[in-house]
Write an enzyme that holds these catalytic residues in place. Sequence first.
Site, PDB file in Angstrom:
ATOM      1  CG  PHE A 174      62.174 106.627 -37.278  1.00  0.00           C
ATOM      2  CD1 PHE A 174      62.943 106.375 -38.400  1.00  0.00           C
ATOM      3  CD2 PHE A 174      61.523 105.572 -36.662  1.00  0.00           C
ATOM      4  CE1 PHE A 174      63.079 105.079 -38.894  1.00  0.00           C
ATOM      5  CE2 PHE A 174      61.642 104.281 -37.149  1.00  0.00           C
ATOM      6  CZ  PHE A 174      62.419 104.031 -38.276  1.00  0.00           C
ATOM      7  CE  LYS A 176      65.856 105.585 -31.040  1.00  0.00           C
ATOM      8  NZ  LYS A 176      65.925 104.761 -32.253  1.00  0.00           N
ATOM      9  CE1 TYR A 191      45.860  80.683 -21.053  1.00  0.00           C
ATOM     10  CE2 TYR A 191      44.485  79.039 -19.948  1.00  0.00           C
ATOM     11  CZ  TYR A 191      45.726  79.441 -20.445  1.00  0.00           C
ATOM     12  OH  TYR A 191      46.811  78.618 -20.341  1.00  0.00           O
ATOM     13  NE  ARG A 226      54.088  88.261 -22.029  1.00  0.00           N
ATOM     14  CZ  ARG A 226      53.069  87.631 -22.638  1.00  0.00           C
ATOM     15  NH1 ARG A 226      51.837  88.112 -22.539  1.00  0.00           N
ATOM     16  NH2 ARG A 226      53.278  86.533 -23.320  1.00  0.00           N
ATOM     17  CG  HIS A 242      65.696 110.961 -30.666  1.00  0.00           C
ATOM     18  ND1 HIS A 242      65.579 111.886 -31.696  1.00  0.00           N
ATOM     19  CD2 HIS A 242      65.460 109.756 -31.221  1.00  0.00           C
ATOM     20  CE1 HIS A 242      65.265 111.254 -32.814  1.00  0.00           C
ATOM     21  NE2 HIS A 242      65.179 109.961 -32.543  1.00  0.00           N
ATOM     22  CG  ASP A 296      58.668 109.544 -30.300  1.00  0.00           C
ATOM     23  OD1 ASP A 296      59.628 109.024 -29.702  1.00  0.00           O
ATOM     24  OD2 ASP A 296      58.363 109.260 -31.470  1.00  0.00           O
ATOM     25  NE  ARG A 326      46.327  84.621 -18.810  1.00  0.00           N
ATOM     26  CZ  ARG A 326      46.993  83.470 -18.920  1.00  0.00           C
ATOM     27  NH1 ARG A 326      48.006  83.372 -19.784  1.00  0.00           N
ATOM     28  NH2 ARG A 326      46.650  82.441 -18.182  1.00  0.00           N
ATOM     29  CD  GLN A 362      67.804 101.211 -33.524  1.00  0.00           C
ATOM     30  OE1 GLN A 362      68.053 102.316 -33.001  1.00  0.00           O
ATOM     31  NE2 GLN A 362      68.520 100.734 -34.519  1.00  0.00           N
TER      32      GLN A 362
END
Length: 387
Positions: A90, A190, A226, A236, A164, A161, A219, A187
């Site tokens: 993919f 999956k 900050y 996140r 899968h 990766d 951060r 996703q």
Amino acid sequence: MSGQPSTVPEFPEWPQFGDEERTGLIRALEQGQWWRIGGSEVDSFEAEFGAYHGTPHALAVTNGTHALEVALEVLGAGPGTEVIVPAFTFISSSLAAQRLGAVAVPVDVDLDTYCIDPAAVEAAITPRTKVIMPVHMAGQFADMDALDKLAADAGVALLQDAAHAHGAQWQGKRAGALGSVAAFSFQNGKLMTAGEGGAVLFPDEELRERGFLVHSCGRPRTDRDYLHSTTGSNYRMGEFTAAVLRAQLARLDDQIAVREQRWPLLASLLAEIPGVVPQGRDERGDRNPHYMAMFRVPGLDVARRREVVDTLIARGVPAFVAFRAIYRCDGFWKAGAPDESVEAIAARCPNTELIHSDCIWLHHRTLLGTEQQMHDIAAVLADILHG
């Protein structure tokens, strides 16, 4: 063929969910903090997912593509560097590198397992190579022994990766226990899902903390002034996503057990159909969660393959054409492409040229069906190809 079923009875739905997901969502709702810096669901999911895969150093992120981007940034991929990727995958595998300004270098895959070919990787390594990115295709581990040695000898990083490969094992070890970084996707299609989501598994806490900074706009966790100490973005994961994934993780083992029982039967039945070649298995990958049930029909052209897939779907089998070779996608050439022509890459990727043209895959929910349904799938496919 006479006696062939006209359709296959309905397979289990996907995604699957139950009271566990409902309970988790209510728990996340009622804690009163809905993002990871105030809540507890993401922290708990990271601990559970990491432990399941053999490392305490897990980082949850927004999706699988972002998991690759975070991992690549931590590993130093960027302008002036190259990332070796399989040509059959993919396109997120290459786009993640290209988005960081690196050049994605496609190499050929093994004709049996569809995973990256270590010999092709070795031939592609240059002084600019920063990362080698194997994809564990459909749950089948790439040859991690050979790739580990290549990476170590060349002094480059290895990034799995593992989109899968939830719960997959290589010689008894899961992705997080192999000493390299691994990236996962959650996703909707999956093996465990909250619609979207991703995770990165790191081999040590130092890399994980660098990943945390990248995924939270640079951060630190306790910053109140900050003090953004590095580059990054907002990758996140939210608390509701994590709550669903905790429930999904709890049901994963039982689902893998069923698919591991069904695939050998289906593969043997498919292999009996003239002209059908199921995806092979490297037995060092001693646990395969089977994200897809993949097979080739050598000699099938693209138009006929589309007809076969459409007919399978019409007859109750959720089927898809295989991934297009990444170098045959227009988007691959927009940024971070190697200084080669499409045909030059194709010439050194003969196996990819075959697989991306004649391979079909079935949704993994087919492998949650009954033994009889495995027979029905094979009978329907035989009828479509030879009836």
